[in-house]
Design a protein around this motif. Sequence first.
Motif, mmCIF file in Angstrom:
data_model
loop_
_atom_site.group_PDB
_atom_site.id
_atom_site.type_symbol
_atom_site.label_atom_id
_atom_site.label_comp_id
_atom_site.label_asym_id
_atom_site.label_seq_id
_atom_site.Cartn_x
_atom_site.Cartn_y
_atom_site.Cartn_z
ATOM 1 N N GLY A 86 0.832 -1.191 0.000
ATOM 2 C CA GLY A 86 0.000 0.000 0.000
ATOM 3 C C GLY A 86 0.866 1.240 0.000
ATOM 4 O O GLY A 86 1.937 1.265 0.614
ATOM 5 N N GLN A 87 0.427 2.271 -0.702
ATOM 6 C CA GLN A 87 1.245 3.470 -0.822
ATOM 7 C C GLN A 87 1.375 4.234 0.495
ATOM 8 O O GLN A 87 2.420 4.814 0.774
ATOM 9 C CB GLN A 87 0.661 4.380 -1.905
ATOM 10 C CG GLN A 87 0.793 3.804 -3.307
ATOM 11 C CD GLN A 87 0.218 4.708 -4.373
ATOM 12 O OE1 GLN A 87 -0.377 5.743 -4.078
ATOM 13 N NE2 GLN A 87 0.379 4.322 -5.628
ATOM 14 N N LYS A 88 0.329 4.229 1.303
ATOM 15 C CA LYS A 88 0.395 4.962 2.575
ATOM 16 C C LYS A 88 1.405 4.325 3.539
ATOM 17 O O LYS A 88 2.257 5.037 4.101
ATOM 18 C CB LYS A 88 -0.990 5.048 3.212
ATOM 19 C CG LYS A 88 -1.058 5.993 4.406
ATOM 20 C CD LYS A 88 -2.472 6.159 4.922
ATOM 21 C CE LYS A 88 -3.307 6.979 3.964
ATOM 22 N NZ LYS A 88 -4.639 7.315 4.550
ATOM 23 N N TYR A 134 5.489 11.419 -5.436
ATOM 24 C CA TYR A 134 5.957 10.333 -6.309
ATOM 25 C C TYR A 134 4.811 9.409 -6.696
ATOM 26 O O TYR A 134 4.590 9.110 -7.876
ATOM 27 C CB TYR A 134 7.063 9.568 -5.591
ATOM 28 C CG TYR A 134 7.605 8.376 -6.338
ATOM 29 C CD1 TYR A 134 7.830 8.425 -7.704
ATOM 30 C CD2 TYR A 134 7.913 7.196 -5.652
ATOM 31 C CE1 TYR A 134 8.354 7.329 -8.384
ATOM 32 C CE2 TYR A 134 8.431 6.106 -6.323
ATOM 33 C CZ TYR A 134 8.648 6.172 -7.686
ATOM 34 O OH TYR A 134 9.159 5.095 -8.357
ATOM 35 N N PHE A 135 4.050 8.976 -5.705
ATOM 36 C CA PHE A 135 2.947 8.050 -5.979
ATOM 37 C C PHE A 135 1.830 8.721 -6.778
ATOM 38 O O PHE A 135 1.231 8.111 -7.658
ATOM 39 C CB PHE A 135 2.394 7.483 -4.671
ATOM 40 C CG PHE A 135 3.330 6.562 -3.958
ATOM 41 C CD1 PHE A 135 4.108 5.663 -4.667
ATOM 42 C CD2 PHE A 135 3.435 6.573 -2.575
ATOM 43 C CE1 PHE A 135 4.976 4.801 -4.019
ATOM 44 C CE2 PHE A 135 4.297 5.712 -1.922
ATOM 45 C CZ PHE A 135 5.072 4.819 -2.640
ATOM 46 N N VAL A 142 -4.988 10.987 -2.618
ATOM 47 C CA VAL A 142 -5.202 9.715 -3.317
ATOM 48 C C VAL A 142 -4.076 8.759 -2.933
ATOM 49 O O VAL A 142 -2.909 9.002 -3.246
ATOM 50 C CB VAL A 142 -5.222 9.907 -4.848
ATOM 51 C CG1 VAL A 142 -5.403 8.561 -5.540
ATOM 52 C CG2 VAL A 142 -6.325 10.876 -5.251
ATOM 53 N N TRP A 143 -4.431 7.697 -2.233
ATOM 54 C CA TRP A 143 -3.473 6.643 -1.867
ATOM 55 C C TRP A 143 -3.995 5.318 -2.418
ATOM 56 O O TRP A 143 -5.118 4.930 -2.143
ATOM 57 C CB TRP A 143 -3.320 6.533 -0.349
ATOM 58 C CG TRP A 143 -2.774 7.748 0.337
ATOM 59 C CD1 TRP A 143 -3.491 8.730 0.939
ATOM 60 C CD2 TRP A 143 -1.396 8.101 0.498
ATOM 61 N NE1 TRP A 143 -2.646 9.682 1.469
ATOM 62 C CE2 TRP A 143 -1.365 9.317 1.220
ATOM 63 C CE3 TRP A 143 -0.193 7.507 0.115
ATOM 64 C CZ2 TRP A 143 -0.169 9.950 1.558
ATOM 65 C CZ3 TRP A 143 0.987 8.141 0.456
ATOM 66 C CH2 TRP A 143 1.000 9.337 1.170
ATOM 67 N N GLU A 144 -3.177 4.632 -3.192
ATOM 68 C CA GLU A 144 -3.598 3.359 -3.767
ATOM 69 C C GLU A 144 -3.162 2.198 -2.876
ATOM 70 O O GLU A 144 -2.132 2.268 -2.204
ATOM 71 C CB GLU A 144 -3.019 3.191 -5.171
ATOM 72 C CG GLU A 144 -3.533 4.238 -6.153
ATOM 73 C CD GLU A 144 -2.944 4.058 -7.541
ATOM 74 O OE1 GLU A 144 -2.154 3.099 -7.730
ATOM 75 O OE2 GLU A 144 -3.262 4.870 -8.430
ATOM 76 N N HIS A 145 -3.970 1.136 -2.880
ATOM 77 C CA HIS A 145 -3.643 -0.059 -2.114
ATOM 78 C C HIS A 145 -2.683 -0.944 -2.908
ATOM 79 O O HIS A 145 -2.651 -0.900 -4.138
ATOM 80 C CB HIS A 145 -4.907 -0.844 -1.766
ATOM 81 C CG HIS A 145 -5.876 -0.080 -0.917
ATOM 82 N ND1 HIS A 145 -5.647 0.200 0.410
ATOM 83 C CD2 HIS A 145 -7.077 0.490 -1.213
ATOM 84 C CE1 HIS A 145 -6.652 0.897 0.913
ATOM 85 N NE2 HIS A 145 -7.547 1.091 -0.060
ATOM 86 N N GLY A 146 -1.915 -1.739 -2.200
ATOM 87 C CA GLY A 146 -0.999 -2.659 -2.847
ATOM 88 C C GLY A 146 -1.583 -4.053 -2.940
ATOM 89 O O GLY A 146 -2.651 -4.338 -2.388
#
Length: 297
Positions: free
Chosen positions: A165-167, A201-202, A261-265
């Motif tokens: 996950g990005q966070k 970056y993300f 906006v944070w995307e999950h891994g």
Amino acid sequence: MEQTDYKQERRCCARLGWALVLTAGCALVWQMVLMLLAVSGRLLAGQTMYYLLTLVGYYLLALPLAYRLCRRIPVPPLTNRGMQPRLIGRWFVIGVALMWFGSLLGSALSDLTYRIAGLEPADLLTDMMQELPLAVILLGACVLGPLCEELLFRGLLARRLARYGQKPAALVSALLFGLYHANLSQFFYAFALGLLLAYAYFYTGTLRAPVVLHMLFNCYGSFLAFVLPENSLLPVLYALSWPVLGVAGVILLVWGRRQQVWEHGPCAPSMRVVFGSVGMTLAIIICFVQTAAMLLG
């Protein structure tokens, strides 16, 4: 979301930790070599040349080895939203605010630590920078430093940790980024900036965004202070710009928190996996040892 193979994931995180250890080890060995050459008379270099040679060992020798060590770790794809000047400007103002508040907290705690330890407060980094030519500061602190640190902490660490996950990746890479500065006065703002740079970056999907921001932060925070003429109004305006941008940055940060906006891994985040390896543990221990050495040195 994939079923997490904790044994495999721990090996991946261990490699990331060893990459940090390798970077620190290369820097230490290279510095010892330079010192031995200087003592033996085989290296006749002033402080400027010594600083530039140190950068070669710290960045240009260690980075390729770190990337080679981590080449088998899966790299999750990023959504490429591209760089926008409006976003760069917004993040710059927020970053200056983070630098200002973080440096106030870090300096206060650093001075308190010196007093408790019965030591004379010292700012070794500023003392060193004041003795270097402006061109060297520009090259080292505003070009090579930001570029190589972004390759290491965002391009190598955060990108591979994003599989959880990005966070969580931003949090862990920012923590290691702060610890890697090896002094209390820089830790808090380096950690906060690490979060912002990872998000940039993300969000953009390109490493150019955090590199440009990092260069701007270093130029504004260090280089600009050395080039402003003392007998003018500019230093006063520069000093006043910090609280002004600090307030503006807090407003922008609070105003836009819901638009993040944070995307999950593909894998479930697990701090037990990330920190439960010899490599990561040793990297953190080395950071603390370097911080203690800087404090006592």
